[in-house]
Enzyme design. Sequence first.
Site, short mmCIF file in Angstrom:
data_model
loop_
_atom_site.label_atom_id
_atom_site.label_comp_id
_atom_site.label_asym_id
_atom_site.label_seq_id
_atom_site.Cartn_x
_atom_site.Cartn_y
_atom_site.Cartn_z
N GLY A 42 33.19 29.29 14.48
CA GLY A 42 33.59 29.59 15.86
C GLY A 42 33.22 28.47 16.81
O GLY A 42 32.04 28.16 16.98
N VAL A 98 38.30 31.47 8.61
CA VAL A 98 37.41 31.98 7.56
C VAL A 98 37.91 33.35 7.14
O VAL A 98 38.03 34.26 7.97
CB VAL A 98 35.95 32.06 8.07
CG1 VAL A 98 35.05 32.71 7.03
CG2 VAL A 98 35.45 30.67 8.43
N ASP A 117 29.42 37.36 21.16
CA ASP A 117 30.08 38.67 21.25
C ASP A 117 30.03 39.46 19.94
O ASP A 117 30.21 40.67 19.93
CB ASP A 117 31.56 38.48 21.62
CG ASP A 117 31.76 38.15 23.09
OD1 ASP A 117 30.76 38.03 23.81
OD2 ASP A 117 32.93 38.01 23.51
N GLY A 144 33.66 28.63 20.01
CA GLY A 144 33.62 29.23 21.34
C GLY A 144 32.33 28.83 22.02
O GLY A 144 31.70 27.82 21.67
N PHE A 145 31.91 29.65 22.99
CA PHE A 145 30.71 29.29 23.76
C PHE A 145 29.48 29.17 22.88
O PHE A 145 28.70 28.23 22.99
CB PHE A 145 30.47 30.33 24.86
CG PHE A 145 31.41 30.19 26.00
CD1 PHE A 145 31.24 29.19 26.94
CD2 PHE A 145 32.49 31.04 26.16
CE1 PHE A 145 32.11 29.04 28.01
CE2 PHE A 145 33.37 30.91 27.21
CZ PHE A 145 33.18 29.91 28.14
N GLY A 146 29.29 30.15 21.99
CA GLY A 146 28.08 30.17 21.16
C GLY A 146 28.09 29.05 20.13
O GLY A 146 27.09 28.33 19.96
N ALA A 168 29.54 34.99 28.37
CA ALA A 168 29.35 33.63 27.89
C ALA A 168 27.88 33.18 27.87
O ALA A 168 27.44 32.56 26.89
CB ALA A 168 30.20 32.68 28.74
N GLU A 222 40.16 40.39 38.42
CA GLU A 222 40.64 39.03 38.65
C GLU A 222 42.15 38.94 38.43
O GLU A 222 42.88 38.29 39.19
CB GLU A 222 39.88 38.04 37.76
CG GLU A 222 38.41 37.94 38.21
CD GLU A 222 37.55 37.00 37.39
OE1 GLU A 222 37.92 36.71 36.23
OE2 GLU A 222 36.53 36.55 37.91
C1 LIG Z 1 39.67 37.20 29.83
C2 LIG Z 1 38.20 37.01 29.67
C3 LIG Z 1 37.43 36.68 30.78
C4 LIG Z 1 36.07 36.51 30.65
N1 LIG Z 1 35.34 36.18 31.76
C5 LIG Z 1 34.03 35.94 31.63
C6 LIG Z 1 33.26 35.51 32.75
O1 LIG Z 1 33.79 35.38 33.86
N2 LIG Z 1 31.95 35.26 32.57
C7 LIG Z 1 31.36 35.41 31.34
O2 LIG Z 1 30.16 35.14 31.22
N3 LIG Z 1 32.03 35.82 30.28
C8 LIG Z 1 33.35 36.08 30.37
N4 LIG Z 1 34.08 36.49 29.29
C9 LIG Z 1 33.36 36.72 28.02
C10 LIG Z 1 33.08 35.42 27.29
O3 LIG Z 1 34.24 34.62 27.24
C11 LIG Z 1 32.57 35.74 25.89
O4 LIG Z 1 31.41 36.52 26.02
C12 LIG Z 1 32.27 34.48 25.12
O5 LIG Z 1 33.46 33.73 24.92
C13 LIG Z 1 31.64 34.81 23.77
O6 LIG Z 1 31.38 33.63 23.09
P1 LIG Z 1 31.42 33.61 21.49
O7 LIG Z 1 30.97 32.25 21.07
O8 LIG Z 1 30.72 34.79 20.95
O9 LIG Z 1 32.95 33.82 21.11
P2 LIG Z 1 34.26 33.07 21.61
O10 LIG Z 1 34.01 32.21 22.78
O11 LIG Z 1 35.29 34.14 21.71
O12 LIG Z 1 34.61 32.12 20.39
C14 LIG Z 1 34.94 32.61 19.13
C15 LIG Z 1 35.60 31.48 18.34
O13 LIG Z 1 35.65 31.88 16.97
C16 LIG Z 1 36.90 31.52 16.43
N5 LIG Z 1 37.14 32.43 15.31
C17 LIG Z 1 37.22 33.77 15.33
N6 LIG Z 1 37.40 34.25 14.10
C18 LIG Z 1 37.43 33.19 13.27
C19 LIG Z 1 37.60 33.03 11.86
N7 LIG Z 1 37.75 34.08 11.05
N8 LIG Z 1 37.59 31.79 11.35
C20 LIG Z 1 37.43 30.70 12.14
N9 LIG Z 1 37.26 30.79 13.48
C21 LIG Z 1 37.26 32.02 14.03
C22 LIG Z 1 37.87 31.70 17.59
O14 LIG Z 1 39.05 30.92 17.39
C23 LIG Z 1 37.04 31.22 18.77
O15 LIG Z 1 37.21 29.85 19.02
C24 LIG Z 1 35.45 36.67 29.38
C25 LIG Z 1 36.22 36.99 28.27
C26 LIG Z 1 37.58 37.16 28.41
C27 LIG Z 1 38.42 37.49 27.20
#
Ligand SMILES: Cc1cc2nc3c(=O)[nH]c(=O)nc-3n(C[C@H](O)[C@H](O)[C@H](O)COP(=O)(O)OP(=O)(O)OC[C@H]3O[C@@H](n4cnc5c(N)ncnc54)[C@H](O)[C@@H]3O)c2cc1C
Length: 462
Positions: free
Chosen positions: A38, A106, A338, A40-42, A354, A197
């Site tokens: 992933g 994955v 998440d 994403g943020f984490g 995030a 929003e």
């Molecule tokens: C519309 C929206 C608005 C938001 N607004 C806010 C805000 O204003 N403030 C705030 O703090 N939070 C906000 N959030 C929440 C925040 O974006 C999430 O809490 C944060 O992105 C979680 O980070 P993460 O690393 O857990 O997952 P994510 O950032 O979701 O990253 C997950 C990554 O894993 C990858 N992935 C998933 N499954 C697989 C797999 N099987 N194989 C390979 N890669 C995979 C995905 O492609 C993605 O890149 C918002 C969320 C959304 C949807």
Amino acid sequence: MAPDSPNFTASTITARTGSAPTDGSTALERRHRVVVIGAGFGGVETVKSLADTPIDVVLVDANNFHTFQPLLYQVATAGLDADDIAYPVRGVVQRQHNVDVRFGRVTDIDLAARRLTLSDGPPIDYDELVVSAGAVTADYGIPGITEHAFGLKSLDDAVALRTHVLRQFERAAVDPSSIDSGTLNVVIAGGGPTGVELAGGYTELVSKVLRRDFPNLDVRRARIVLVEPTDRLLGAFHPKLSATARRALAHRGVEVVLGEMVAGYDGKFVELGGGERIPCTTLVWTAGVKAGPLAEMLAAQCVGPGGDLAAGLDRGGRVRVGDDLTLPGHPEVFVIGDLAGARDASGELYPQVAPVAIQGGRYVAGVIRGRLDGSTPPRFHYRDKGTMATIGRHDAVAQLPFGIRLSGPLGWLSWLALHLVMLIGFRNRVNVLVNWAWNYVTYDRASRLIVGEERRARDRAG
Ligand SMILES: Cc1cc2nc3c(=O)[nH]c(=O)nc-3n(C[C@H](O)[C@H](O)[C@H](O)COP(=O)(O)OP(=O)(O)OC[C@H]3O[C@@H](n4cnc5c(N)ncnc54)[C@H](O)[C@@H]3O)c2cc1C
């Protein structure tokens, strides 16, 4: 040393690897390998925090870009372009020499073999694994949501939603009678920050931009309806800020429906729990998320064959983790963001936002580094630095530490500044700033292209 001992050191790790790697290297050839699922943020924060550590890092993502989800609603409402809020994963780690990127989904995690299977290409062996694969939309079994409603979890979702709404206006332009059947209406399910929003963004798009684009269409007939099952918007905020947001949205023409839930949708009518039916060809579902599918895969292996899957999962399908964000019985596997059911010292689940993912990434990188020199860090503790939601031009609500609450222009300016700072990539920051300034001065929203028509025509032609 037991294979699952958390007391890793660089030398024991290199010698210890169980199964032979399938990617050509032998266990003794390669350095300790941390695989992060992933970007994403984490995931990105984990990788960045492992720079200058004597280990190899592999970052795997199903997309070749990082998405800044907090601004997805701006893409959906034509305020920003998709690539303003996304950044290539390889670009993020370009200058970090211990990182390799794998573009792929994955499909399997074998905890016993310490091996990942991907949809394409060879499997990847790991010594330590960080799973930060995020959440997906949850429809809670409500009829018609998966089939007909739009989610807002990915760039694809945001572009599809924007395209659909613009297409509805084009449809109404050639057939104004379709307005009676709800072509211009947008119903948003879920009065959290995303719903608020989006509702604010749509009122600006319709009243300032589409009104001028479609001078012969009575766009005042477009209804923007925000439906929230509890008795207030923005449940995580102070009630005064919830009331402020509700007033501000109502002032902008949003119909806020509280205490009602969306009970079903057939693509033509949104049915509310109380029986009201709203004609509408656009329902946006922001009412719920659940952990992504990797959560069940991890939990199933923790509880073992025939075990109760629920025992490995927390609320919202999140994976139960220990105080150090490791998977029970698997100190070599961390789950963050998440996907993780991480709890504070009083047992409260951390929110799916995030900063929790970012701080989790920083924390596990610290644990991994600590294991190399034999130190054990304290439990994960999330520092809440506040939360914000924007309502539109000059208006946002912000809840900050020490009981500080902002609303109106001051809240809005803090919201703008924070989101610019958090965006990855200098080019993205400049683009977003320029777009916002342009939108502000001209009341325009430039990103209102309907894309994909040629492909649709080809698909229709078979
Ligand atoms: C519309 C929206 C608005 C938001 N607004 C806010 C805000 O204003 N403030 C705030 O703090 N939070 C906000 N959030 C929440 C925040 O974006 C999430 O809490 C944060 O992105 C979680 O980070 P993460 O690393 O857990 O997952 P994510 O950032 O979701 O990253 C997950 C990554 O894993 C990858 N992935 C998933 N499954 C697989 C797999 N099987 N194989 C390979 N890669 C995979 C995905 O492609 C993605 O890149 C918002 C969320 C959304 C949807």
